[in-house]
Design a protein around this motif. Structure first.
Motif, PDB file in Angstrom:
ATOM      1  N   GLY A 165      -8.767   2.072   3.740  1.00 30.38           N
ATOM      2  CA  GLY A 165      -7.414   2.613   3.877  1.00 30.38           C
ATOM      3  C   GLY A 165      -7.228   3.322   5.204  1.00 30.38           C
ATOM      4  O   GLY A 165      -6.193   3.171   5.861  1.00 30.38           O
ATOM      5  N   ALA A 207      -0.100   6.255  -4.818  1.00 28.58           N
ATOM      6  CA  ALA A 207      -1.166   6.254  -5.825  1.00 28.58           C
ATOM      7  C   ALA A 207      -1.341   7.635  -6.445  1.00 28.58           C
ATOM      8  O   ALA A 207      -1.493   7.761  -7.669  1.00 28.58           O
ATOM      9  CB  ALA A 207      -2.469   5.784  -5.189  1.00 28.58           C
ATOM     10  N   GLU A 226       0.142   4.442   1.302  1.00 28.60           N
ATOM     11  CA  GLU A 226      -0.234   3.939  -0.021  1.00 28.60           C
ATOM     12  C   GLU A 226      -0.907   5.020  -0.872  1.00 28.60           C
ATOM     13  O   GLU A 226      -0.819   5.012  -2.103  1.00 28.60           O
ATOM     14  CB  GLU A 226      -1.162   2.734   0.116  1.00 28.60           C
ATOM     15  CG  GLU A 226      -0.511   1.499   0.712  1.00 28.60           C
ATOM     16  CD  GLU A 226      -0.443   1.520   2.238  1.00 28.60           C
ATOM     17  OE1 GLU A 226       0.043   0.535   2.822  1.00 28.60           O
ATOM     18  OE2 GLU A 226      -0.879   2.527   2.858  1.00 28.60           O
ATOM     19  N   ASN A 227      -1.589   5.957  -0.213  1.00 28.64           N
ATOM     20  CA  ASN A 227      -2.246   7.043  -0.944  1.00 28.64           C
ATOM     21  C   ASN A 227      -1.246   7.904  -1.703  1.00 28.64           C
ATOM     22  O   ASN A 227      -1.513   8.354  -2.823  1.00 28.64           O
ATOM     23  CB  ASN A 227      -3.022   7.944   0.024  1.00 28.64           C
ATOM     24  CG  ASN A 227      -4.266   7.289   0.582  1.00 28.64           C
ATOM     25  OD1 ASN A 227      -4.571   6.151   0.272  1.00 28.64           O
ATOM     26  ND2 ASN A 227      -4.973   8.021   1.428  1.00 28.64           N
ATOM     27  N   GLN A 271      -9.897   6.427  -5.119  1.00 31.49           N
ATOM     28  CA  GLN A 271     -10.509   5.345  -4.347  1.00 31.49           C
ATOM     29  C   GLN A 271     -12.020   5.494  -4.277  1.00 31.49           C
ATOM     30  O   GLN A 271     -12.540   6.611  -4.190  1.00 31.49           O
ATOM     31  CB  GLN A 271      -9.946   5.331  -2.924  1.00 31.49           C
ATOM     32  CG  GLN A 271      -8.518   4.843  -2.820  1.00 31.49           C
ATOM     33  CD  GLN A 271      -8.047   4.828  -1.379  1.00 31.49           C
ATOM     34  OE1 GLN A 271      -8.370   5.709  -0.586  1.00 31.49           O
ATOM     35  NE2 GLN A 271      -7.271   3.819  -1.019  1.00 31.49           N
ATOM     36  N   ASP A 272     -12.723   4.358  -4.283  1.00 27.41           N
ATOM     37  CA  ASP A 272     -14.155   4.422  -4.034  1.00 27.41           C
ATOM     38  C   ASP A 272     -14.379   4.564  -2.538  1.00 27.41           C
ATOM     39  O   ASP A 272     -13.435   4.588  -1.738  1.00 27.41           O
ATOM     40  CB  ASP A 272     -14.872   3.211  -4.622  1.00 27.41           C
ATOM     41  CG  ASP A 272     -14.479   1.885  -3.955  1.00 27.41           C
ATOM     42  OD1 ASP A 272     -13.861   1.891  -2.870  1.00 27.41           O
ATOM     43  OD2 ASP A 272     -14.791   0.825  -4.538  1.00 27.41           O
ATOM     44  N   ASP A 292      -5.955   9.816  -1.818  1.00 30.06           N
ATOM     45  CA  ASP A 292      -6.078   9.141  -3.109  1.00 30.06           C
ATOM     46  C   ASP A 292      -7.488   9.371  -3.636  1.00 30.06           C
ATOM     47  O   ASP A 292      -8.427   8.665  -3.273  1.00 30.06           O
ATOM     48  CB  ASP A 292      -5.801   7.647  -2.965  1.00 30.06           C
ATOM     49  CG  ASP A 292      -5.962   6.888  -4.291  1.00 30.06           C
ATOM     50  OD1 ASP A 292      -6.241   7.536  -5.315  1.00 30.06           O
ATOM     51  OD2 ASP A 292      -5.809   5.649  -4.277  1.00 30.06           O
ATOM     52  N   GLY A 346     -12.890   1.735  -0.486  1.00 29.54           N
ATOM     53  CA  GLY A 346     -11.438   1.735  -0.504  1.00 29.54           C
ATOM     54  C   GLY A 346     -10.861   2.821   0.369  1.00 29.54           C
ATOM     55  O   GLY A 346      -9.874   2.613   1.093  1.00 29.54           O
ATOM     56  N   SER A 347     -11.466   4.002   0.334  1.00 30.78           N
ATOM     57  CA  SER A 347     -10.994   5.108   1.152  1.00 30.78           C
ATOM     58  C   SER A 347     -11.143   4.801   2.632  1.00 30.78           C
ATOM     59  O   SER A 347     -10.217   5.007   3.431  1.00 30.78           O
ATOM     60  CB  SER A 347     -11.770   6.382   0.798  1.00 30.78           C
ATOM     61  OG  SER A 347     -11.387   7.449   1.627  1.00 30.78           O
TER      62      SER A 347
END
Length: 516
Positions: free
Chosen positions: A265, A463, A459-460, A257-258, A254, A261-262
């Protein structure tokens, strides 16, 4: 401090660590130089972007380079803003189609820093005859990677020490030491690789792929990208949406993502995969961590923590440090069939023998028995990530995030939380950061996610499919364990992907394929 490498790991390679066998990749059947596939690989002659005509029009010279493969070099500008300036070369390997097909399927295994040349050999030997008849398989090591004018940074012994360092510093002195290690690595890349060290971003690599597409006579880019290869493919689709042919993005990253967030995840994904392993292990009397998965999680976290002050002997002059154990455990979670290897390694380690976990760590970084590295994924990974991302978190910001990381994963959380600091001291600025993904106007792109993928959480995929566009992004789900789907043997996934590549049959958005 160091993020786990998002790279496609072959199960066979994990098994080889234990079995000690020599792996041989079966080549495709190949084709003669006067075949339709070979004749089709000529420049398109299209109008190139300003200043780039000579790159788009270059004629490639192919020579045998082992088995049925042929190799060539492709010249591209180091800086696309200065096309008349210095250049660098990309190494490409091709496996000609076994039929009359003249299309080229460009492939990339991830990393960033994984060898597309190696991945092409693997796919050429494993894809269905219908795919091989239709496509010439081409792997191009991205700029700075593998055999493409690779970044040169630290000597092997110094990088080995860097990779062995504690990923979870517990004192200010340890934080300073790790930050100094990253800075030293980056400075070595700049010193030994010059201008190229500041030009290995994903955006630049995607532009290289368009040069390669045109040089190989393809009006459209057909692409199979795994793991980070999905980010590279999605970036290409954003920059050149009208040039997208069939595109498969398996094990999606993804890009929106910042840095926190990455990393969060991945902490979630690796813990999810570890929980699945521990649940399965607990059903066996031989499970080294016992029959209570919750207690096993705590026991593994305690074992890893103890290594910080009490590393284990390995029968060599290299001890099993906490850092090496971290990657040794992580690599086995990329494929469910490698779980027995993890059990063997933990059984030995809990008895005081760290040798197998050390060998697994070495597999992760492609470190060979003589101390050299097969490729440069260890440092190319960091260089690309840092040029893609302008975020430079402070120590205080990282420390504020650590509690939620540790809560979601007692084994991986803290290390991945500290990993967000990995680019803070990188000396090269991010002049061409990751572009915002939007492939509006492209043909449909198939995005595949696996529900218990450790490195690129499911989830990636959802997204990334959304970012590509309502019509452009098509989500295909594999219910199962391990990293990526196509190579897992899931027949539903393989059938859907092959039909899409060969016939253009787009899977129904939202299709789910359970593992059998």
């Amino acid at each position: 401090m160091k993020r786990p490498l998002i790279v496609l790991i072959a199960l066979a390679a994990v098994a080889a660590v234990v079995a000690g066998v020599l792996l041989v990749v079966r080549d495709g059947d190949g084709a003669s130089d006067d075949s339709p596939a070979a004749q089709a690989i000529q420049p398109t002659g299209e109008q190139a972007p300003d200043g780039l005509q000579r790159f788009y029009d270059q004629k490639l010279t192919w020579k045998g380079c082992g088995g049925d493969s042929e190799c060539a070099t492709i010249t591209v500008p180091i800086d696309y803003d200065e096309p008349d300036g210095a250049t660098t070369t990309l190494k490409a390997a091709r496996y000609l189609s076994t039929g009359d097909g003249t299309r080229v399927l460009f492939v990339n295994p991830g990393g960033p820093g994984g060898s597309a040349i190696d991945f092409a050999a693997s796919l050429a030997g494993s894809m269905a005859p219908t795919v091989r008849d239709a496509f010439t398989i081409v792997g191009i090591d991205p700029r700075g990677v593998g055999e493409s004018s690779p970044l040169e940074c630290l000597p092997d012994a110094q990088f080995d020490a860097y990779a062995a360092s504690d990923p979870d510093p517990s004192t200010s002195a340890e934080v300073r030491e790790l930050r100094a290690g990253v800075r030293k690595l980056g400075e070595a890349c700049a010193k030994n690789s010059g201008e190229l060290a500041g030009h290995v971003s994903t955006e630049e690599a995607a532009r290289d792929m368009d040069v390669a597409r045109a040089a190989m006579g393809q009006q459209k880019l057909d692409w199979f990208g795994a793991s980070y290869g999905t980010q590279l493919g999605a970036t290409y689709a954003t920059l050149f949406p009208q040039k997208v042919g069939a595109m498969v993005l398996d094990g999606a990253v993804d890009p929106a993502q910042d840095v926190f967030g990455s990393a969060f995840g991945q902490a979630t994904g690796f813990q999810r995969a570890l929980d699945a392993y521990l649940d399965a292990c607990a059903k066996l009397e031989s499970c080294p961590l016992g029959q209570d998965p919750n207690a096993a999680n705590r026991a593994l976290a305690t074992f890893m923590s103890r290594l910080e002050d009490q590393p284990l002997p390995t029968g060599t002059d290299r001890e099993l440090t906490k850092g090496r154990a971290f990657y040794g455990v992580a690599v086995t979670l990329y494929d469910k069939a490698a779980w027995p290897v993890l059990s063997q390694a933990l059984t030995a380690a809990l008895r005081g023998d760290g040798s197998l976990l050390l060998r697994l760590n070495d597999l992760y970084f492609s470190r060979q028995s003589d101390g050299s590295y097969d490729g440069n994924i260890g440092w190319a990974n960091i260089a690309v990530n840092c040029l893609d991302n302008r975020e430079r978190p402070s120590v205080a910001e990282v420390e504020a995030e650590l509690p939620r990381f540790e809560k979601v994963s007692p084994v991986f959380g803290a290390a991945l939380g500290w990993g967000t600091l990995g680019c803070t001291d990188w000396p090269e600025p991010a002049e061409r950061p990751q572009v915002e993904i939007d492939a509006e106007g492209s043909s449909p792109i198939v995005v595949i996610g696996t529900t218990r993928d450790p490195a690129t959480p499911y989830e990636n995929a959802k997204a990334l499919a959304d970012q590509l566009g309502d019509r452009e992004g098509v989500l295909l789900t594999r219910e199962g364990d391990g990293h990526t789907a196509y190579s897992s043997g899931n027949r539903c996934i393989v059938k859907a992907v092959d039909a899409y590549l060969v016939d253009g049959t787009v899977p129904r958005d939202g299709t789910t394929c359970p593992d059998e």
